[in-house]
Design an enzyme around this catalytic site. Structure first.
Site, PDB file in Angstrom:
ATOM      1  N   ALA A 105       0.665  -0.723   0.197  1.00 18.09           N
ATOM      2  CA  ALA A 105      -0.153  -0.244   0.072  1.00 18.09           C
ATOM      3  C   ALA A 105       0.947   1.236  -0.130  1.00 18.09           C
ATOM      4  CB  ALA A 105      -0.842  -0.073   1.214  1.00 18.09           C
ATOM      5  N   LYS A 106       0.204   2.261  -0.632  1.00 17.31           N
ATOM      6  CA  LYS A 106       0.968   3.794   0.133  1.00 17.31           C
ATOM      7  C   LYS A 106       0.146   4.632   0.357  1.00 17.31           C
ATOM      8  CE  LYS A 106       5.146   5.156  -0.736  1.00 17.31           C
ATOM      9  NZ  LYS A 106       6.475   3.897  -0.073  1.00 17.31           N
TER      10      LYS A 106
END
Ligand code: GLU
Length: 417
Positions: A105-106
């Site tokens: 994720a980011k």
């Protein structure tokens, strides 16, 4: 160069190369080329002068086949949803390459932190987390620091999430201050891992880090730590830069002095006078044995890849070499240790931090560093072997391993419903 570079296109091209080697099913390839979830939020913050300003932020979860999604939160004026998606995809491969039980994720907020006070950044952080908290959780999605954020930011995230739950949830975020459930060794972990990868690469190249000339682009957490540890290993750091610009001295630069007296101050490290001033672009082309780009994406592309003098390039940043640059560097025989292997030390110690938080049992620093070194060396060995087996470059080899682990997990779990 970097602000408008299509990093998502770059990430997808890299995936396509790995997919060919793996003979990946077309449907599966399509699934892996897209993020599972993208959340875009616009939220207000009352500034110190009473005015209201609206900010845009994102949290992108790419794939959760191997576990909860994991990845940093970036505060930078140039972020957008596509770049954040590319960075989330790289996190998926990175966690798989070092074989820790996470997906990728980011998150990011479009903001130049230098323009705002500490109080304004705290309010921005708390409101951003409130807008995305429904997809965060110690079992679902766990942020960490990235460009423009640090342990203090993580403390505010932990506090905001915990206030809304009604009890303290240290495991919802990593990279926290040590006295709030953070891990010893986390701050230095990415830079330390970069140097472990550098040493492993040097061994296979009949090179020695002791006595080598090293250039580091970037003097944030990753660059400054990598430079410091390289110096401790007997290397001479001849060039380094920050966001303002770079400095060069073939006799070596005093990393501790630069950190203590110049970093983060007005004018930056260029205020140090016993060195030649260079631009960030010039720095990359100077004479050295090892080049460590540890700043932002797309710094080495088709315009300068043929001017790089280093024999070994170790990616501290995410995505510093474009798809076109990779080909040129490979043809020129420059050994590139790719981001998803080289800079994985950060997320590895984030994993240790999370495990410590879930168990409420905290490790000594030696244990953290030893386990980190072991994981980095093991992953390096596996990627190196795959590279030799397929006679390819190291990025492709790392992707072959990472993508295969994620694809295998997806197939074994099966597609719901
Ligand atoms: N932001 C770091 C990275 O790009 C660390 C992520 C984490 O620790 O979750 O790998």
């Amino acid at each position: 160069m970097s602000a408008h570079h299509d990093v998502l296109g770059m990430a997808r091209e890299q995936l396509s190369v790995a997919a060919k080697y793996l003979d990946l099913d077309a449907g599966l390839h399509q699934v892996l080329s897209k993020p599972m979830r993208q959340l875009i939020v616009n939220f207000p913050v009352v500034l110190d002068n009473g005015e209201v300003m609206c900010f845009e932020g994102y949290r992108v979860q790419h794939n959760s086949s191997r576990g909860p999604t994991k990845g940093g939160i970036r505060y930078h004026p140039d972020v957008d949803v596509n770049e954040t998606t590319a960075l989330a995809m790289w996190m998926t491969w990175k966690c798989a390459v070092v074989n820790i039980p996470y997906g990728g994720a980011k998150g990011s907020v479009k903001v130049d932190t230098k323009q705002f006070s500490r109080r304004e950044i705290e309010k921005l952080t708390r409101r951003y987390v409130t807008e995305i908290n429904m997809i965060l959780g110690e079992r679902s999605d766990i942020p960490a620091p990235d460009i423009g954020t640090n342990a203090q930011t993580m403390a505010w995230i932990m506090d905001t999430f915990s206030m809304q739950k009604g009890y303290t949830v240290p495991g919802v975020v990593t990279g926290k201050p040590v006295d709030l459930g953070g891990s010893l060794g986390r701050v230095e972990a990415t830079g330390r891992g970069v140097i472990v990868a550098t040493e492993e690469a040097a061994k296979t190249m009949n090179m020695n880090l002791g006595g080598a000339k090293v250039i580091v682009q970037g003097f944030g957490n990753v660059g400054a730590t990598a430079a410091k540890i390289a110096e401790e290993h007997g290397a001479t750091v001849v060039g380094i830069s920050d966001a303002v610009g770079g400095i060069y001295n073939p006799k070596g630069l005093p990393i501790a002095e630069l950190t203590n007296r110049y970093a983060g101050r007005e004018g930056g490290i260029q205020e140090y006078k016993e060195a030649e001033k260079v631009t960030n672009k010039e720095l990359l082309e100077l004479d050295c044995d090892v080049l460590i780009p540890a700043a932002i994406a797309a710094q080495i592309d088709e315009s300068n890849a043929n001017k790089i003098k280093a024999k070994l390039l170790v990616e501290g940043a995410n995505g510093p070499c474009t798809f076109e640059a990779d080909k040129i560097l490979h043809d020129r025989g420059i050994h590139v240790v790719p981001d998803i292997l080289a800079n994985a030390g950060g997320v590895v110690v984030s994993y240790f931090e999370w495990v410590q938080d879930l168990q409420n049992f905290f490790w000594e620093e030696d244990r953290v560093n030893d386990q980190l070194t072991k994981i980095m060396q093991r992953a390096y060995g596996q990627v190196d072997a795959t590279m030799r087996q397929h006679k390819t470059d190291m990025r492709t080899a790392a992707l072959i391993i990472g993508v295969k682990r994620v694809a295998d997990a997806t197939v074994r779990r099966g597609i719901f419903p």
